[in-house]
Design a protein around this motif. Structure first.
Motif, short mmCIF file in Angstrom:
data_model
loop_
_atom_site.label_atom_id
_atom_site.label_comp_id
_atom_site.label_asym_id
_atom_site.label_seq_id
_atom_site.Cartn_x
_atom_site.Cartn_y
_atom_site.Cartn_z
N PHE A 1 -24.85 7.13 -43.55
CA PHE A 1 -25.28 6.53 -42.06
C PHE A 1 -24.03 6.37 -41.15
O PHE A 1 -23.91 6.78 -40.08
N HIS A 2 -22.94 5.77 -42.03
CA HIS A 2 -21.79 5.67 -41.13
C HIS A 2 -21.09 6.77 -40.91
O HIS A 2 -20.47 6.82 -39.45
N ASP A 3 -21.22 7.96 -41.47
CA ASP A 3 -20.36 9.01 -40.99
C ASP A 3 -21.06 9.58 -40.12
O ASP A 3 -20.63 10.37 -39.09
N LYS A 4 -22.47 9.44 -39.84
CA LYS A 4 -23.25 10.18 -38.76
C LYS A 4 -23.37 9.18 -37.60
O LYS A 4 -23.15 9.92 -36.34
N TYR A 5 -23.62 7.99 -37.59
CA TYR A 5 -23.74 7.17 -36.42
C TYR A 5 -22.80 6.09 -36.26
O TYR A 5 -22.69 5.45 -35.19
N GLY A 6 -21.74 6.12 -37.09
CA GLY A 6 -20.72 5.13 -36.78
C GLY A 6 -19.83 4.95 -35.59
O GLY A 6 -19.70 4.03 -35.00
N ASP A 7 -19.21 6.04 -35.18
CA ASP A 7 -18.54 6.17 -33.81
C ASP A 7 -19.63 5.95 -32.78
O ASP A 7 -19.00 5.15 -31.78
N ILE A 8 -20.79 6.54 -32.75
CA ILE A 8 -21.72 6.18 -31.71
C ILE A 8 -21.91 4.80 -31.55
O ILE A 8 -22.02 4.18 -30.59
N LEU A 9 -22.18 4.16 -32.47
CA LEU A 9 -22.39 2.66 -32.68
C LEU A 9 -21.27 1.89 -31.91
O LEU A 9 -21.42 0.90 -31.34
N LEU A 10 -20.05 2.49 -32.42
CA LEU A 10 -18.90 1.49 -32.03
C LEU A 10 -18.69 1.65 -30.48
O LEU A 10 -18.43 0.58 -29.78
N VAL A 11 -18.76 2.91 -29.91
CA VAL A 11 -18.63 3.21 -28.59
C VAL A 11 -19.78 2.42 -27.78
O VAL A 11 -19.52 1.62 -26.67
N THR A 12 -20.92 2.44 -28.28
CA THR A 12 -22.20 1.68 -27.63
C THR A 12 -21.84 0.17 -27.58
O THR A 12 -22.23 -0.44 -26.61
N GLY A 13 -21.60 -0.39 -28.87
CA GLY A 13 -21.42 -1.70 -28.79
C GLY A 13 -20.30 -2.21 -27.95
O GLY A 13 -20.25 -3.28 -27.36
N THR A 14 -19.14 -1.71 -27.87
CA THR A 14 -17.96 -1.77 -27.07
C THR A 14 -18.45 -1.84 -25.41
O THR A 14 -18.09 -2.52 -24.84
N SER A 15 -19.08 -0.71 -25.10
CA SER A 15 -19.55 -0.49 -23.77
C SER A 15 -20.28 -1.54 -23.34
O SER A 15 -20.38 -2.30 -22.30
N PHE A 16 -21.46 -2.08 -24.29
CA PHE A 16 -22.36 -3.01 -23.85
C PHE A 16 -21.56 -4.42 -23.58
O PHE A 16 -21.67 -5.19 -23.09
N CYS A 17 -20.54 -4.63 -24.60
CA CYS A 17 -19.79 -5.97 -24.51
C CYS A 17 -19.09 -5.95 -23.14
O CYS A 17 -18.94 -7.13 -22.46
N LEU A 18 -18.42 -4.84 -22.81
CA LEU A 18 -17.65 -4.81 -21.41
C LEU A 18 -18.56 -4.91 -20.52
O LEU A 18 -18.14 -5.71 -19.52
N VAL A 19 -19.76 -4.35 -20.29
CA VAL A 19 -20.59 -4.42 -19.29
C VAL A 19 -21.08 -5.86 -19.02
O VAL A 19 -21.13 -6.50 -17.91
N THR A 20 -21.25 -6.44 -20.39
CA THR A 20 -21.83 -7.69 -20.20
C THR A 20 -21.00 -8.75 -19.46
O THR A 20 -20.91 -9.55 -18.54
N TRP A 21 -19.71 -8.56 -20.02
CA TRP A 21 -18.45 -9.65 -19.64
C TRP A 21 -18.47 -9.39 -18.06
O TRP A 21 -17.93 -10.09 -17.08
N VAL A 22 -18.21 -7.89 -17.83
CA VAL A 22 -18.04 -7.69 -16.28
C VAL A 22 -18.96 -8.23 -15.63
O VAL A 22 -18.79 -9.05 -14.22
N PHE A 23 -20.41 -8.19 -15.91
CA PHE A 23 -21.41 -8.79 -15.13
C PHE A 23 -21.40 -10.29 -14.94
O PHE A 23 -21.63 -11.05 -14.01
N LEU A 24 -21.00 -10.92 -16.17
CA LEU A 24 -20.81 -12.50 -16.12
C LEU A 24 -19.81 -12.84 -15.39
O LEU A 24 -19.94 -13.87 -14.52
N VAL A 25 -18.66 -12.03 -15.27
CA VAL A 25 -17.51 -12.68 -14.51
C VAL A 25 -17.74 -12.53 -12.94
O VAL A 25 -17.44 -13.26 -12.10
N THR A 26 -18.42 -11.22 -12.70
CA THR A 26 -18.50 -10.95 -11.28
C THR A 26 -19.75 -11.62 -10.73
O THR A 26 -19.91 -11.86 -9.31
N GLN A 27 -20.91 -11.82 -11.18
CA GLN A 27 -22.35 -12.14 -10.75
C GLN A 27 -22.72 -13.51 -10.93
O GLN A 27 -23.64 -13.81 -10.29
N ILE A 28 -22.20 -14.36 -11.88
CA ILE A 28 -22.87 -15.70 -11.96
C ILE A 28 -22.44 -16.80 -11.26
O ILE A 28 -22.72 -17.90 -11.22
N GLY A 29 -21.54 -16.42 -10.46
CA GLY A 29 -21.10 -17.51 -9.18
C GLY A 29 -19.84 -18.37 -9.49
O GLY A 29 -19.50 -19.59 -8.99
N ILE A 30 -19.18 -17.88 -10.65
CA ILE A 30 -18.16 -18.71 -11.13
C ILE A 30 -16.90 -18.43 -10.10
O ILE A 30 -16.73 -17.27 -9.70
#
Length: 79
Positions: free
Chosen positions: A32-61
């Motif tokens: 499983f890790h050979d097949k999907y490891g890199d895809i999951l790593l990139v997906t998780g990293t991009s999700f985390c970055l998008v979430t932080w960008v949204f929080l920093v720019t949109q919640i009114g701080i």
């Protein structure tokens, strides 16, 4: 008499153990890790970055809004 017998038994156990370790570490097919490891790593990293960008720019701080130098102390009122 017992020493050579024990030595031979231990050396054969070591050889068997080394062979077992080699077999357990060698991969016969991609897992499983050979097949999907890199895809999951990139997906998780991009999700985390998008979430932080949204929080920093949109919640009114308002960043960097320090009151130092802008707030004057009020006069003490003793009544």
């Amino acid at each position: 008499m017992m020493f050579p017998l024990v030595r031979n038994a231990l050396s054969s156990l070591r050889i068997r153990r080394i062979q077992q370790i080699r077999q357990s570490h060698s991969k016969h097919s991609p897992d499983f890790h050979d097949k999907y490891g890199d895809i999951l790593l990139v997906t998780g990293t991009s999700f985390c970055l998008v979430t932080w960008v949204f929080l920093v720019t949109q919640i009114g701080i308002q960043w960097g809004r320090s009151p130092v130098g802008r707030v004057a102390p009020q006069e003490w009122n003793e009544e």
